[in-house]
Design a protein around this motif. Structure first.
Motif, PDB file in Angstrom:
ATOM      1  N   GLY A 564       0.722  -1.293  -0.056  1.00 38.00           N
ATOM      2  CA  GLY A 564       0.097  -0.147   0.135  1.00 38.00           C
ATOM      3  C   GLY A 564       0.878   1.120   0.026  1.00 38.00           C
ATOM      4  O   GLY A 564       2.029   1.247   0.440  1.00 38.00           O
ATOM      5  N   ALA A 565       0.339   2.506  -0.638  1.00 37.14           N
ATOM      6  CA  ALA A 565       1.207   3.591  -0.757  1.00 37.14           C
ATOM      7  C   ALA A 565       1.461   3.829   0.773  1.00 37.14           C
ATOM      8  O   ALA A 565       2.364   4.457   1.037  1.00 37.14           O
ATOM      9  CB  ALA A 565       0.365   4.534  -1.231  1.00 37.14           C
ATOM     10  N   PHE A 566       0.407   3.727   1.713  1.00 38.23           N
ATOM     11  CA  PHE A 566       0.826   4.128   3.058  1.00 38.23           C
ATOM     12  C   PHE A 566       1.934   3.079   3.670  1.00 38.23           C
ATOM     13  O   PHE A 566       2.809   3.425   4.321  1.00 38.23           O
ATOM     14  CB  PHE A 566      -0.593   4.091   3.974  1.00 38.23           C
ATOM     15  N   GLY A 567       1.961   1.954   3.538  1.00 42.76           N
ATOM     16  CA  GLY A 567       2.900   0.923   3.699  1.00 42.76           C
ATOM     17  C   GLY A 567       4.399   1.207   3.471  1.00 42.76           C
ATOM     18  O   GLY A 567       5.267   1.131   4.425  1.00 42.76           O
ATOM     19  N   ALA A 568       4.338   2.003   2.310  1.00 41.64           N
ATOM     20  CA  ALA A 568       5.595   2.344   1.957  1.00 41.64           C
ATOM     21  C   ALA A 568       6.278   3.390   2.750  1.00 41.64           C
ATOM     22  O   ALA A 568       7.492   3.610   2.853  1.00 41.64           O
ATOM     23  CB  ALA A 568       5.457   2.918   0.452  1.00 41.64           C
ATOM     24  N   HIS A 569       5.499   4.065   3.575  1.00 36.66           N
ATOM     25  CA  HIS A 569       6.138   5.196   4.548  1.00 36.66           C
ATOM     26  C   HIS A 569       6.061   4.856   5.939  1.00 36.66           C
ATOM     27  O   HIS A 569       6.516   5.496   6.769  1.00 36.66           O
ATOM     28  CB  HIS A 569       4.949   6.434   4.211  1.00 36.66           C
ATOM     29  N   ILE A 570       5.370   3.577   6.414  1.00 34.08           N
ATOM     30  CA  ILE A 570       5.659   3.109   7.604  1.00 34.08           C
ATOM     31  C   ILE A 570       6.915   2.887   7.988  1.00 34.08           C
ATOM     32  O   ILE A 570       7.449   2.271   7.052  1.00 34.08           O
ATOM     33  CB  ILE A 570       4.435   2.162   7.685  1.00 34.08           C
ATOM     34  N   SER A 571       7.519   3.368   9.032  1.00 34.19           N
ATOM     35  CA  SER A 571       8.669   2.635   9.588  1.00 34.19           C
ATOM     36  C   SER A 571       8.552   1.318  10.153  1.00 34.19           C
ATOM     37  O   SER A 571       7.724   1.258  10.982  1.00 34.19           O
ATOM     38  CB  SER A 571       9.374   3.688  10.471  1.00 34.19           C
ATOM     39  N   PRO A 572       9.231   0.281   9.429  1.00 29.48           N
ATOM     40  CA  PRO A 572       9.119  -0.856  10.316  1.00 29.48           C
ATOM     41  C   PRO A 572       9.409  -0.953  11.655  1.00 29.48           C
ATOM     42  O   PRO A 572       8.534  -1.613  12.511  1.00 29.48           O
ATOM     43  CB  PRO A 572       9.961  -1.750   9.449  1.00 29.48           C
ATOM     44  N   LYS A 573      10.396  -0.178  12.175  1.00 26.67           N
ATOM     45  CA  LYS A 573      10.631  -0.326  13.445  1.00 26.67           C
ATOM     46  C   LYS A 573       9.409   0.116  14.403  1.00 26.67           C
ATOM     47  O   LYS A 573       9.085  -0.450  15.154  1.00 26.67           O
ATOM     48  CB  LYS A 573      12.002   0.572  13.769  1.00 26.67           C
ATOM     49  N   HIS A 574       8.905   1.580  14.108  1.00 22.38           N
ATOM     50  CA  HIS A 574       7.664   1.960  14.906  1.00 22.38           C
ATOM     51  C   HIS A 574       6.701   1.024  14.672  1.00 22.38           C
ATOM     52  O   HIS A 574       5.768   0.858  15.781  1.00 22.38           O
ATOM     53  CB  HIS A 574       7.581   3.604  14.346  1.00 22.38           C
ATOM     54  N   ALA A 575       6.503   0.730  13.609  1.00 21.30           N
ATOM     55  CA  ALA A 575       5.143  -0.438  13.299  1.00 21.30           C
ATOM     56  C   ALA A 575       5.349  -1.492  14.325  1.00 21.30           C
ATOM     57  O   ALA A 575       4.330  -1.928  14.961  1.00 21.30           O
ATOM     58  CB  ALA A 575       4.738  -1.084  12.000  1.00 21.30           C
ATOM     59  N   MET A 576       6.620  -2.189  14.657  1.00 19.09           N
ATOM     60  CA  MET A 576       6.843  -3.277  15.390  1.00 19.09           C
ATOM     61  C   MET A 576       6.632  -2.573  16.990  1.00 19.09           C
ATOM     62  O   MET A 576       6.169  -3.511  17.641  1.00 19.09           O
ATOM     63  CB  MET A 576       8.056  -3.971  15.188  1.00 19.09           C
ATOM     64  N   ASN A 594       3.086   0.221  -3.651  1.00 16.18           N
ATOM     65  CA  ASN A 594       1.570   0.049  -4.163  1.00 16.18           C
ATOM     66  C   ASN A 594       1.570  -1.274  -4.848  1.00 16.18           C
ATOM     67  O   ASN A 594       1.525  -1.281  -6.059  1.00 16.18           O
ATOM     68  CB  ASN A 594       1.253   1.143  -4.861  1.00 16.18           C
ATOM     69  N   ALA A 595       1.653  -2.340  -4.006  1.00 12.37           N
ATOM     70  CA  ALA A 595       1.587  -3.559  -4.418  1.00 12.37           C
ATOM     71  C   ALA A 595       0.399  -4.038  -5.388  1.00 12.37           C
ATOM     72  O   ALA A 595       0.381  -4.683  -6.485  1.00 12.37           O
ATOM     73  CB  ALA A 595       1.971  -4.740  -3.525  1.00 12.37           C
ATOM     74  N   ALA A 596      -0.622  -3.410  -4.901  1.00 19.38           N
ATOM     75  CA  ALA A 596      -1.946  -3.655  -5.719  1.00 19.38           C
ATOM     76  C   ALA A 596      -1.646  -2.981  -7.271  1.00 19.38           C
ATOM     77  O   ALA A 596      -2.168  -3.680  -8.154  1.00 19.38           O
ATOM     78  CB  ALA A 596      -3.212  -2.916  -5.016  1.00 19.38           C
ATOM     79  N   GLY A 597      -1.343  -1.684  -7.187  1.00 12.48           N
ATOM     80  CA  GLY A 597      -1.136  -1.217  -8.752  1.00 12.48           C
ATOM     81  C   GLY A 597      -0.137  -2.109  -9.371  1.00 12.48           C
ATOM     82  O   GLY A 597      -0.182  -2.205 -10.667  1.00 12.48           O
ATOM     83  N   THR A 598       0.932  -2.536  -8.713  1.00 12.25           N
ATOM     84  CA  THR A 598       1.902  -3.741  -9.465  1.00 12.25           C
ATOM     85  C   THR A 598       1.093  -4.691 -10.045  1.00 12.25           C
ATOM     86  O   THR A 598       1.446  -4.962 -11.107  1.00 12.25           O
ATOM     87  CB  THR A 598       3.009  -3.713  -8.608  1.00 12.25           C
ATOM     88  N   GLY A 599       0.332  -5.269  -9.137  1.00 20.55           N
ATOM     89  CA  GLY A 599      -0.585  -6.432  -9.653  1.00 20.55           C
ATOM     90  C   GLY A 599      -1.291  -6.267 -10.768  1.00 20.55           C
ATOM     91  O   GLY A 599      -1.297  -6.970 -11.680  1.00 20.55           O
ATOM     92  N   ALA A 600      -1.988  -4.796 -10.830  1.00 28.80           N
ATOM     93  CA  ALA A 600      -2.828  -4.292 -12.057  1.00 28.80           C
ATOM     94  C   ALA A 600      -1.975  -4.279 -13.225  1.00 28.80           C
ATOM     95  O   ALA A 600      -2.110  -4.922 -14.256  1.00 28.80           O
ATOM     96  CB  ALA A 600      -3.400  -3.062 -11.820  1.00 28.80           C
TER      97      ALA A 600
END
Lengths: 679, 679
Positions: A564-576, A594-600
């Protein structure tokens, strides 16, 4: 004497061919991937090859200078008109005279491999549903009267091995003039979807047509519609654009749009019209950007969540708003763009919509699966597509599970006191010094941190306007790591925490992140309510992931992909730290963009991929969070910040601390209020 | 003890089945043709059977009174609500208890045989592309989330053995409400054309739907559009109507319409719009006549000549106006009615257009072949469909030939001095007394001959308005037989013939058939110009037939079939006197009525027939008259009235007569004028 040996590179394919065999013929017989649109008539120049001369000990051959026939008049003419790169020959003109080594340059390969994303060397093979073919058609013969179209079909079979062909009426109408203008040669854009029994002529041009054809990969989100205009020959993106989904005026989130449809007769039609008009606008914009004609756009592939899916198709989404969340149709859909009243592209353009996985897990999740390929993963991968709903996939080669979790819009900055969408001026990165408790941050549109020189200049045009999803996640995690927030999610007072940034707010406290009031700007705080909103959202996300892990019978995952576009901006460290996602080694948490867009895009560039995703979706085990009692349990358990098993050194320094336990005077959370209200 | 024996009549199929087997189940297992729309749920009552009791020595069984299970509550309820004819049982409710003989009444047979025409006992088997199915669909299950449409598809497969199914969006939109309203049971109209890989849902109703579905069989002629509204369950015609083709205002005959398209940019579009609007009008008219809703019309089958074919499809017919007369497309065409902008029927209705045989031999000729089956004929049959162009088929089991001959519109009453279309008031039958040379005639709308009592009353409302095609043919033949016309086609003067009915007209003579001037009516004469027009037309027709006979290598045919609405009114005797058709025994000349329209009905009622006509058309040998030098030769030779080999006793009495040779003072024919003009 044996026939000359012909060796093709880079494939290494080889074979003996009689003297005089055209290189293109040899390539075809060996299954070498050498392009040709005109079928070997010296018109299209797509079959360019680079012969190599001299000794090739590796191959055990010596290539004589006259190993190919001499440069001929067709090549001469082509070189004069358009120029042939040095050393190149036309594969359909040059014939084999003696042993020869022939290189097929990348641009002469049909199944060109397209780099999918910068961060990865994974590739997709070009195999689009629509391709151009040049074909010479027999002239009509009064003694054997057949239709011009039937003779076109025969020619396509004879010259290209193409089976039965059909044509929509508007194309059929242009057939006779095109054949006559092209002196019985035409170029056709032929389409064959993965479930089609027949090829379909989408467009036709007299003679050899130099133009290109394009497809749109459209990620139709609740908030944003993003599209890539893609060259169907090589998969390259000619233009990209995104616009707001105009349905927002009918409801911010999906359920409010479903409600709108339920409460307002014809409301679904309104929303359908709005989104289709927006797609037309976007299409025209993209064609303009790329400098192409709308007619050159012959395909569109859509990925979207189930509600958008139904609203795009003009199906009332009301059933998606209530258990059992029944989709009208779940399989992939192929139809004419005109059936959707889309007018910005070729009038014969075809549309493909990826299948939906379940009533809450849409074609967008299917597209993520197509892009991220959990079913081909050796290790167990958790894929999280974060948006208003989070779509979660968990799996490996043996099995793939999917669910959707109702995170709500907090991760997108909605329902946050100072929250806003990710736009210039929004705080997107936050750090809080554990010693001084002072924050520093960065806003979208600037690379400069707020405590660095030049920050004021960098934000001069945007100012600081609020905090977006990734910013609030980092802020909450940093508050926890700085000891300002306890594991239950309560913030302490100024006295308890020793920083004046903790402002009293009723019975709770807020953390002052930024005070722009002196310059008539906003005051950006993180309130106890914000913490609660993020806690709810992250608990939902985590609970969904845990549910899939239960179903899979595992306690850990090998890696996590944030999509997701948002996933691209989340810091993995902070998410965890927040406990959004289950524990994993930090270097095993990656962003897929944007994996969904890539899938398209993949489905646009590959018919085989359309088959693949249909099969995969059928085999995915769907888990419905709404009816799983364990979901609620996981949800409650996931409320803490962070959870106990946090593996990070930096966090370990915090986690074992005795709980700060700020809950001495009530916390404003429901539990606290309920306790006191009878008073 | 063996299981009970079940014998079905009239098929004679038999088998042993366990006690308790429903009759419908036994029928299905034996392949007995027993209808059912609801799939054996006691809803549709289509599976009614008549059990027989007592001794059946022919079958070697004795049927006990309790050979079937007792009348049950489902039958009771059905009988109360709708009434079940005496002696009838529902095949899905009655179960086998002991040996039984069961008759399947005609109306319970799916493959009901429909009498095709009154004059023939040939039948067609009902096998329409669109049928109704009642189906019970599984409710959605959150644990196994699939789309409602996918579950409908699974139910159709499980309950009816139907393969993959698709639905256009407008139907898809109505699926979810229909399923819920019908408590997860719906009736669907499923369509599968002969080349379709998938079934297609054309309409959907909640629960069991009692309504009927209809198809239109449309004979789209240059002059008239005729349509039969046909019940797709049993092939019966619910209503018939015809209207003038409004394209007449752009040109009386086909070539003038092609010219109009060539001379006027957009002229083809004008003509296409005109004919489609007319079809809409006709459709609404037919639905009104039959008292049904437009939505009940789910199919239309078209037969037409190539120019009408192209104009219906919106394809510019210009190529059909010039050699090599190339069709844009010749194969059969299946498409949505909406693609033709047809709006008078169900919005999901499908259209089937029969294949064209050649640039001059259209789908109408294909329909005649489908109806008259020359390819199944043991003897050599010549089939002539007379219109503005004559389509001619010649063949038998071994081979079928086809051509078109440019007869012009004289046979339809056009280009005739007193000519008119076949309408009330037109003279359609003529006799001339060989002794008195006095005529008598009949007009359309009256059964009374002009010399019979009551004639004036019979024609009181219409009057005598002119002469139609069949009338002029009979008149010319009768003139010849009465000795008023010589074999070259010249009429004599009053002195030469001894009758005052021969009126001088310039250098030639006219025959006065009717003089209504006293009552302000018309004077109907047969002029020398009329004779010439008929001679040209009949020579063209004859020459076309001869050309096919040459190609076949024969001098005679075994039988002649006159097709076309006009063919139905031609007197075979007079046609042969005129030399319109080759000699054959008079009792071997039959009329097939509107065989093209019948072919359209057959294709509407039978998918197999669509396959059949495609195969037949591919195998027909096409002969192009325009480029055959022998055509011209035959044409010139056929000019005489009658030709020499006439076999009829009555004609023999005339033919051997010395030629009357009226050509003493010039005859007004081109040859005569040309000779004299230099003067």
């Amino acid at each position: 004497m044996t026939d000359p040996l012909v060796i093709f590179t880079p494939s290494g394919k080889r074979g003996h061919f009689p003297v005089g065999t055209p290189v293109l013929t040899a390539a075809r017989q060996l299954g070498v991937d050498l392009d040709s649109v005109c079928g070997g008539r010296g018109i299209c120049s797509k079959c360019q090859v680079s012969p190599s001369y001299g000794e090739f000990s590796k191959h055990g051959v010596t290539v004589q200078p006259d190993a190919l026939s001499a440069w001929n008049s067709v090549e001469e003419r082509y070189d004069n008109i358009r120029g042939l790169p040095k050393g190149r020959r036309l594969g359909c003109q040059a014939t084999v005279q003696s042993d020869i080594v022939i290189d097929v340059p990348a641009e002469s390969q049909v199944h060109r491999q397209v780099v999918r994303k910068a961060a990865s060397d994974r590739v997709i093979t070009m195999d689009p549903a629509t391709k151009l073919y040049y074909v010479q058609v027999a002239e009509p013969d009064m003694h054997e009267p057949t239709g011009d179209f039937e003779r076109l079909g025969e020619a396509l079979t004879a010259q290209w091995g193409i089976g039965p062909t059909t044509a929509p009426l508007p194309v059929m109408r242009r057939l006779q003039p095109a054949l006559r203008k092209g002196k019985w040669a035409v170029t056709v854009a032929l389409h064959k979807g993965h479930r089609d029994a027949q090829h379909r002529v989408l467009d036709i041009w007299p003679g050899f047509h130099e133009g290109r054809i394009y497809g749109l990969a459209i990620d139709l989100g609740s908030t944003t519609i993003a599209a890539h205009l893609t060259d169907l020959r090589n998969g390259s993106v000619a233009a990209s654009a995104g616009i707001m989904n105009p349905q927002i005026r009918f409801g911010e989130d999906l359920m409010s749009r479903v409600s709108y449809a339920m409460m307002n007769p014809g409301g679904d039609v309104e929303m359908t019209d709005a989104v289709r008009t927006a797609i037309d606008t976007l299409t025209v914009d993209l064609a303009g950007q790329a400098g192409i004609e709308p007619d050159q756009i012959v395909e569109a592939v859509f990925v979207c969540n189930p509600v958008m899916h139904h609203l795009l198709l003009g199906i009332d989404p009301v059933e998606l708003g209530q258990a059992p969340f029944a989709l009208a149709t779940s399989n992939s859909i192929s139809l004419d763009a005109t059936e959707l009243n889309l007018s910005g592209m070729n009038s014969a353009a075809r549309v493909f919509i990826l299948p939906c996985i379940a009533g809450h897990v849409g074609a967008d999740a299917a597209a993520v699966a197509l892009s991220e390929e959990p079913d081909k993963s050796d290790d167990l991968v958790l894929i999280v597509d974060v948006g208003t709903n989070a779509e979660i996939l968990l799996g490996d080669r043996s099995r793939v599970l999917a669910c959707s979790s109702p995170t709500g819009p907090a991760f997108e900055g909605a329902q946050i006191s100072s929250g806003q969408r990710a736009a210039p001026g929004a705080i997107e990165r936050v750090e809080i010094n554990p010693d001084t408790k002072e924050p520093r941050f960065r806003v979208i549109g600037s690379e400069v941190w707020s405590d660095e020189p030049g920050f004021d200049e960098a934000i001069a045009t945007t100012g600081v306007t609020g905090i977006c999803g990734s910013g609030i996640i980092e802020a909450v995690a940093e508050l926890r790591m700085a000891g300002l927030l306890d594991s239950k999610g309560l913030m302490g007072s100024a006295e308890q925490t020793g920083t004046e940034r903790m402002l009293p707010e009723g019975r709770t406290h807020s953390y002052l992140l930024y005070d722009g009031t002196a310059e008539n700007g906003p005051k950006v705080t993180v309130t106890q309510g914000d913490i609660r909103a993020i806690q709810l959202a992250k608990s939902a996300l985590y609970a969904g992931a845990r549910l899939l892990m239960d179903e899979m019978g595992v306690d850990t995952v090998d890696r996590v992909v944030l999509a997701g576009a948002f996933g691209a901006h989340i810091s993995p460290k902070h998410a965890m730290v927040l406990g959004m996602i289950p524990d994993a080694d930090l270097d095993k948490v990656t962003s897929a963009g944007n994996a969904a867009g890539t899938g398209a895009r993949i489905a646009l560039c590959s018919v085989a991929a359309r088959d693949r995703i249909e099969t995969l979706v059928r085999n995915i085990t769907k888990v419905e969070t709404a009816i799983e009692p364990k979901f609620q349990e996981h949800f409650v358990n996931a409320n803490a910040v962070p959870h106990a098993t946090d593996p990070f050194p930096k966090l370990r320094a915090i986690a074992p601390l005795p709980d700060l336990n700020f809950n001495t005077q009530g916390d404003g959370a429901d539990g606290g209020r309920r306790r006191r209200r009878p008073r």
